[in-house]
Every structure is written in C-alpha cells, then in structure tokens.
Design a protein around this motif. Structure first.
Motif, PDB file in Angstrom:
ATOM      1  N   GLY A 165       6.715  11.873  -1.244  1.00  0.00           N
ATOM      2  CA  GLY A 165       7.386  12.174   0.024  1.00  0.00           C
ATOM      3  C   GLY A 165       6.603  11.650   1.213  1.00  0.00           C
ATOM      4  O   GLY A 165       7.176  11.085   2.159  1.00  0.00           O
ATOM      5  N   LEU A 166       5.280  11.799   1.148  1.00  0.00           N
ATOM      6  CA  LEU A 166       4.430  11.267   2.225  1.00  0.00           C
ATOM      7  C   LEU A 166       4.579   9.747   2.305  1.00  0.00           C
ATOM      8  O   LEU A 166       4.666   9.174   3.408  1.00  0.00           O
ATOM      9  N   ALA A 167       4.627   9.108   1.135  1.00  0.00           N
ATOM     10  CA  ALA A 167       4.823   7.650   1.109  1.00  0.00           C
ATOM     11  C   ALA A 167       6.162   7.281   1.744  1.00  0.00           C
ATOM     12  O   ALA A 167       6.266   6.282   2.466  1.00  0.00           O
ATOM     13  N   GLY A 168       7.184   8.107   1.504  1.00  0.00           N
ATOM     14  CA  GLY A 168       8.504   7.844   2.091  1.00  0.00           C
ATOM     15  C   GLY A 168       8.456   7.876   3.613  1.00  0.00           C
ATOM     16  O   GLY A 168       9.063   7.035   4.298  1.00  0.00           O
ATOM     17  N   ALA A 169       7.693   8.841   4.161  1.00  0.00           N
ATOM     18  CA  ALA A 169       7.567   8.936   5.623  1.00  0.00           C
ATOM     19  C   ALA A 169       6.876   7.689   6.176  1.00  0.00           C
ATOM     20  O   ALA A 169       7.278   7.144   7.227  1.00  0.00           O
ATOM     21  N   VAL A 226       0.834  -1.205   0.000  1.00  0.00           N
ATOM     22  CA  VAL A 226       0.000   0.000   0.000  1.00  0.00           C
ATOM     23  C   VAL A 226       0.872   1.260   0.000  1.00  0.00           C
ATOM     24  O   VAL A 226       0.600   2.231  -0.723  1.00  0.00           O
ATOM     25  N   VAL A 227       1.946   1.238   0.794  1.00  0.00           N
ATOM     26  CA  VAL A 227       2.821   2.422   0.880  1.00  0.00           C
ATOM     27  C   VAL A 227       3.568   2.624  -0.445  1.00  0.00           C
ATOM     28  O   VAL A 227       3.671   3.756  -0.945  1.00  0.00           O
ATOM     29  N   LEU A 228       4.064   1.542  -1.022  1.00  0.00           N
ATOM     30  CA  LEU A 228       4.747   1.668  -2.319  1.00  0.00           C
ATOM     31  C   LEU A 228       3.760   2.118  -3.394  1.00  0.00           C
ATOM     32  O   LEU A 228       4.106   2.894  -4.293  1.00  0.00           O
ATOM     33  N   ALA A 229       2.512   1.619  -3.294  1.00  0.00           N
ATOM     34  CA  ALA A 229       1.478   2.045  -4.252  1.00  0.00           C
ATOM     35  C   ALA A 229       1.239   3.544  -4.120  1.00  0.00           C
ATOM     36  O   ALA A 229       1.069   4.247  -5.127  1.00  0.00           O
ATOM     37  N   LEU A 230       1.249   4.049  -2.891  1.00  0.00           N
ATOM     38  CA  LEU A 230       1.051   5.485  -2.665  1.00  0.00           C
ATOM     39  C   LEU A 230       2.151   6.289  -3.373  1.00  0.00           C
ATOM     40  O   LEU A 230       1.875   7.292  -4.041  1.00  0.00           O
ATOM     41  N   ALA A 231       3.398   5.821  -3.227  1.00  0.00           N
ATOM     42  CA  ALA A 231       4.516   6.504  -3.899  1.00  0.00           C
ATOM     43  C   ALA A 231       4.313   6.489  -5.411  1.00  0.00           C
ATOM     44  O   ALA A 231       4.553   7.493  -6.104  1.00  0.00           O
ATOM     45  N   ALA A 232       3.846   5.343  -5.925  1.00  0.00           N
ATOM     46  CA  ALA A 232       3.650   5.223  -7.375  1.00  0.00           C
ATOM     47  C   ALA A 232       2.446   6.043  -7.849  1.00  0.00           C
ATOM     48  O   ALA A 232       2.446   6.550  -8.978  1.00  0.00           O
ATOM     49  N   VAL A 233       1.428   6.193  -7.008  1.00  0.00           N
ATOM     50  CA  VAL A 233       0.285   7.058  -7.364  1.00  0.00           C
ATOM     51  C   VAL A 233       0.800   8.493  -7.546  1.00  0.00           C
ATOM     52  O   VAL A 233       0.407   9.201  -8.475  1.00  0.00           O
ATOM     53  N   GLY A 234       1.717   8.890  -6.651  1.00  0.00           N
ATOM     54  CA  GLY A 234       2.330  10.211  -6.784  1.00  0.00           C
ATOM     55  C   GLY A 234       3.039  10.342  -8.118  1.00  0.00           C
ATOM     56  O   GLY A 234       2.826  11.308  -8.865  1.00  0.00           O
ATOM     57  N   LEU A 235       3.855   9.349  -8.446  1.00  0.00           N
ATOM     58  CA  LEU A 235       4.590   9.397  -9.717  1.00  0.00           C
ATOM     59  C   LEU A 235       3.635   9.356 -10.905  1.00  0.00           C
ATOM     60  O   LEU A 235       3.891   9.965 -11.946  1.00  0.00           O
ATOM     61  N   ASN A 236       2.518   8.643 -10.756  1.00  0.00           N
ATOM     62  CA  ASN A 236       1.562   8.503 -11.862  1.00  0.00           C
ATOM     63  C   ASN A 236       0.967   9.840 -12.280  1.00  0.00           C
ATOM     64  O   ASN A 236       0.536  10.004 -13.416  1.00  0.00           O
ATOM     65  N   ILE A 237       0.943  10.814 -11.358  1.00  0.00           N
ATOM     66  CA  ILE A 237       0.449  12.146 -11.733  1.00  0.00           C
ATOM     67  C   ILE A 237       1.415  12.773 -12.741  1.00  0.00           C
ATOM     68  O   ILE A 237       1.004  13.299 -13.773  1.00  0.00           O
ATOM     69  N   ALA A 238       2.719  12.673 -12.430  1.00  0.00           N
ATOM     70  CA  ALA A 238       3.717  13.255 -13.328  1.00  0.00           C
ATOM     71  C   ALA A 238       3.856  12.421 -14.602  1.00  0.00           C
ATOM     72  O   ALA A 238       3.856  12.957 -15.708  1.00  0.00           O
TER      73      ALA A 238
END
Lengths: 331, 228
Positions: free
Chosen positions: A238-242, A42-54
């Motif tokens: 960044g939030l996913a990283g935390a 779930v956390v890695l997915a969150l990071a990838a959701v962030g990247l998916n915007i860009a």
C-alpha cells in the motif's frame, strides 16, 4: 553455506551500488528521465518486497496484491485531490481535510492497506492453494470494478494530481530528491524483510509453509502467522502504491488490476523467490525491458514471457539464485 | 490430581472407530509407557490428547478440559509432542528449528545443546541434511523448547541405529532424572521402557486392557498383550 551467503551478499551489495550509482550518473549526465525510470523500478520493487513477505516466506501466492497497491494509490489521490480543490474528504461525523503532506499520506495509505489486508486475510487465509489464489483474485476484481464505478474520484478515467506532494526539508519535484526518498523507504522495507526472515516469527512462518501441522504441535497457529504476514505485506504494498501515484501524479483503476498483481509475482520469480534483493532485481529488469524493448515493439511482453519461462525451467532461484547459488528456501 | 487424564475416550477415522473408551492418566513427574502392538490405537490416543484428532469422552490437562481446543493451544498449555516420523522443518537450520518453537522457560538453545551435544555441533546445518538420529534429537529438542510440562514421545527410537537409540534413551533417562518432567512414551523396546518408565498402559484394539506399575508387567502379560 557461508560461501553461498557471501556470494549473495556481494551480489546484493552490487545491486545496491547500482541503485545509488545509476541515478547519480543520470544526474551528472542530465538524464532526468533515467532517474524517473529508476524511481519507477524502486517503487515497484517496494511493492514486490511487500508481496515477498507473504509469498516468499509464507508461501502465499496472492493474485490480489494490487488491491493494496491501489488502496495506497487512492489514499494518496483522494487526500491530494481534496487538498488541491480545498474541499474536505468528509464532514460528518467529523471533518477530514485533504493533505499534500507525504508522511501523513503514507501513514493513511499504510494503515488503510493493512486494515484491508486484515479483512481480506481473515477470509482468504481460511483456504489454501488454488482457492486462495482465486479468492485474492476475486477481491482484486471487486476493488477494480468498484474504482471504475467510483465517479466521484474519476471513475474509469482516474484522478490527476497537479503538483507532487511535499516532504519536509525536500523538494520532491526534483527527480533525484524524490528518488532518494523512495530508495530510503525501499531500503527500510528490505531491512524489515531481513529482520522478519531471521526473527522467530519469520522462522515460524517459514515452518508453517513447510509443515503446518508440526507448527501447531509446537503451539503456533499457522493461520495467525499467515494473517500477520499478510497484513505487513499489504501495508508495504500500500505504501508503494502511494509512492507510485505520487510519481505519476495520477491514480486510476488499473492500479487494482490483476495484471499488476501478476507483474508483482513475476518480479519476485525473475529475481528469486524469498531472496532479499530478488524483487529489486526483478522490478529493475522489468522496467528496463519495458523501456528498451517497449521502444522496439508493443509486444515486448513476449520476450518477458520467454525470460520467465527460462528462469522457471532452468533457474529456480531466479537471477539472484543463478549467480549466488541455491538459497535457503524454495529453490 | 493427575496432570493428564483421559476418561472413556472414543475416536473415529471417518466411519471406522479407532478408540473404544480409553482411560489413562499421567501424574506430574511420572514416566508412563503407552504400549501395544501395531495399529492398536497408541498414536490415535496421542492424536486425541494433542487435539489433532477430535474425540468423545473427557481429556483434561492440569484440570482443564481440552474439549474442542485447537491443537496449537494444547501445546501452549504445556503438552510437547515429538511426533512419529520426526518431520523437522527441512529448510531451516538446527538453530532456526529450535528458535521457531521457543517459548519462555527453562529450556533454551544452551540446555538443549547440553542434552544433545551433537545438535550444538550442527547448529547452522539444515535440518534436511541431518541423519535420522540427529533429526530425532532435533524433534525432541524442538518439543523441549516449548517448555512442556508433559512430553509425549511417539516412536522416538523407531528406525534408528542401536547406538543412536541408546543416545535417545539416555536423554530420556536424563530428562526424568534431572527435570522431573512428566513423559508419555510410545515405543516397542520393552527392555528400555522397563528401565525408564514408572507405569505402563497397554492398548489393544482401541481399548486400555492393562494398567499397572512397570515392575508388575510380567513376561507372560508382555507375551500375550505385546507379542514379545
């Protein structure tokens, strides 16, 4: 078109149901490790959701998104480290104390990551294509080696946090409660992604990916659109990283590594570029393969590579696209 | 004062000079036809106005010097461009194409739909799947959604079937009649240009060689300057 959307919608609902049911089953079956694995996904997915915007909407292939993941991780690590050692983060010109409070840590992680994304975006978004990839990669390597040399916070060995940070009203040490918290944030990020994609901003960003000069002709600045998208993307990563650092109770320079940036891209490609649940499916599959195949062989990435190859060659919409049909963009 | 004014505008593509001191003006509410044979500098003039191509000389819009202004800012000032070759946002639906360009003002989805009822029928359809004529209507609708004070149409009817061309000309006439919007038209259809335009400017080899009221454009001048 309506049928395709319905199929993708149904598939998204099925994935969402899986995200709820699997950890509940693990709780019932007394399998806390499965809950931890699901939290990691779930956390890695969150990071990838962030990247998916860009990447998905804006077409920005960033090979440096680990920078924001690492910044989020170190924001958590530094604040929690000072809280557990009862020292101040800084004393001049004003005193900043450490904290174990998750909402404060998330706020710091998000703001600092967004600011870093703004600065990196200002420079890197003046380029495109392979130059953009190289500049983002270069930033990633700069942060990676800076973290290695930052001996105050563990240098190459990283930084251990002994107790998971707290969230008001929850016992975050209970795996299912921490999982629920991470899932809620992921769902909020997915809601944001969905709203962005349908908003005039998201549509203009998508248009700028297709024909930038025509976007200028209707009074929009592609650079500014991309910069805003990059900042939002960096903040979410960044939030996913935390959260990732909190999950492991450990931060290290590997959070800045280019391999991690590459993995985030792989999640999106496997799941489906610009698909709402694409990063979720990609991250979940990656964590599952890492667990099961990793138990069989240290070289499990070979199988991941083969899967990636098959998807790129035969399933341009990723796994979501294979089941739901052609998507609106990229396929 | 003119809404748009070009004075002694010159432009280059690399080392080749394309414009040699073009001067023209468009007043508020006026329809001006920019005419000339192929390759004479009509589209280059439009690119200079929209700052897609840098130029020397003076270009002012509503009294404001455009100078080195980036192209997206000229659009915000109120210059709406319907470019040659249409080029809609292929992955977006008709509705999304229009929303992406929207700026506050009198033009909205409903009003564009009134001008082009065909677009209303295809709001959820991908732009890439539209016919050429429908894509042209969408390109005009998209420019109108920016709520321009000056609309520039660069070869808006090129390559379209006669019945679709007539729909586009009807829409341009309606725009002139009902909105009083200033329009700069580039087209090769002299008959239709005569019907909707107030004035004409003929460009030849990068120079404005004839300017006047459209009724003053006689057959001999049209033959000599335009080859029709």
């Amino acid at each position: 078109m309506t049928r395709r959307l319905t199929r993708e919608g149904l598939l998204n609902l099925a994935v969402l149901a899986g995200l709820v049911i699997l950890p509940l089953w693990a709780l019932w079956a007394d399998e806390p490790f499965t809950i931890t694995l699901a939290t990691r996904a779930v956390v890695l997915a969150l990071a990838a959701v962030g990247l998916n915007i860009a990447l998905g909407i804006g077409g920005l292939v960033s090979l440096g998104h680990a920078v924001f993941f690492g910044i989020g991780g170190y924001a958590m690590g530094i604040l929690a480290h000072h809280a557990q050692t009862y020292t101040s983060v800084m004393e001049w010109p004003f005193v900043i104390e450490g904290t174990k409070n998750m909402p404060i840590i998330w706020l710091v992680a998000t703001v600092v990551s967004a600011f870093a994304a703004f600065l990196i975006g200002l420079l890197s978004l003046r380029t495109s294509g392979v130059y953009f990839i190289m500049i983002t990669l270069a930033f990633g390597q700069m942060f990676f080696y800076f973290a290695i040399s930052w001996s105050e916070y563990g240098g190459e060995d990283g930084l251990s946090i002994y107790v998971r940070n707290s969230f008001p009203g929850l016992n975050t040490l209970v795996p299912i409660q921490f999982y629920g918290l991470c899932l809620a944030i992921l769902l909020a990020a997915l809601a944001l992604y969905s709203a962005l994609m349908r908003s005039p901003f998201g549509l203009a960003l998508n248009a700028a990916r297709q024909v930038p000069e025509r976007v200028r002709a209707v009074g929009l600045d592609p650079f500014r659109l991309r910069l805003v998208a990059f900042v939002i993307s960096g903040a979410i990563t960044g939030l996913a990283g935390a959260l990732f650092a909190d999950l492991n109770r450990f931060v290290s320079p590997t959070m800045f590594s280019w391999q991690l940036s590459g993995e985030l891209i792989v999640f999106i490609i496997i799941g489906g570029v610009a698909r709402l649940f694409g990063p979720v499916v990609g991250a979940a599959l990656f964590v599952a393969l890492e667990h099961w195949l990793g138990g069989l062989s240290d070289y499990w990435h070979i199988y991941l590579g083969a899967l990636l190859l098959l998807i790129v060659l035969f399933g341009r919409g990723g796994l979501i696209g294979m089941f739901a049909g052609r998507g609106k963009i990229h396929d | 004062m003119s809404l748009l004014e070009l004075r002694n505008v010159t432009a280059h593509y690399g080392v080749s000079q394309a414009l040699f001191g073009v001067s023209l003006h468009v007043n508020s509410g006026e329809v001006v036809a920019l005419m000339g044979r192929n390759g004479m500098g009509k589209s280059t003039t439009v690119k200079c106005i929209c700052r897609i191509l840098t130029s020397e000389g003076t270009i002012t819009f509503d009294g404001q010097e455009l100078g080195r202004m980036p192209s997206h800012k000229t659009a915000r000032l109120g210059i709406g461009l319907v470019p040659e070759g249409r080029r809609c946002f292929a992955d977006l639906s008709v509705r999304e194409n229009l929303i992406a360009a929207a700026r506050s003002g009198q033009w909205d989805l409903e009003k564009v739909g009134t001008l082009f009822p065909r677009l209303t029928e295809r709001l959820e359809q991908r732009a890439a799947s539209l016919s050429g004529g429908e894509q042209q209507m969408l390109a005009i609708g998209r420019a109108l959604m920016t709520n321009p004070r000056l609309l520039i149409l660069d070869e808006a009817t090129e390559g379209l079937a006669p019945i679709v061309r007539q729909e586009i000309w009807d829409a341009i006439s309606q725009l002139k009649r009902e909105t009083g919007m200033a329009i700069l038209l580039i087209d090769k259809s002299l008959r239709e240009l005569r019907q909707v335009s107030d004035r004409a400017v003929i460009i030849e080899r990068g120079r404005d060689v004839w300017t006047g009221h459209i009724t003053e454009l006689d057959d001999q001048t049209a033959h000599d300057r335009l080859g029709v």
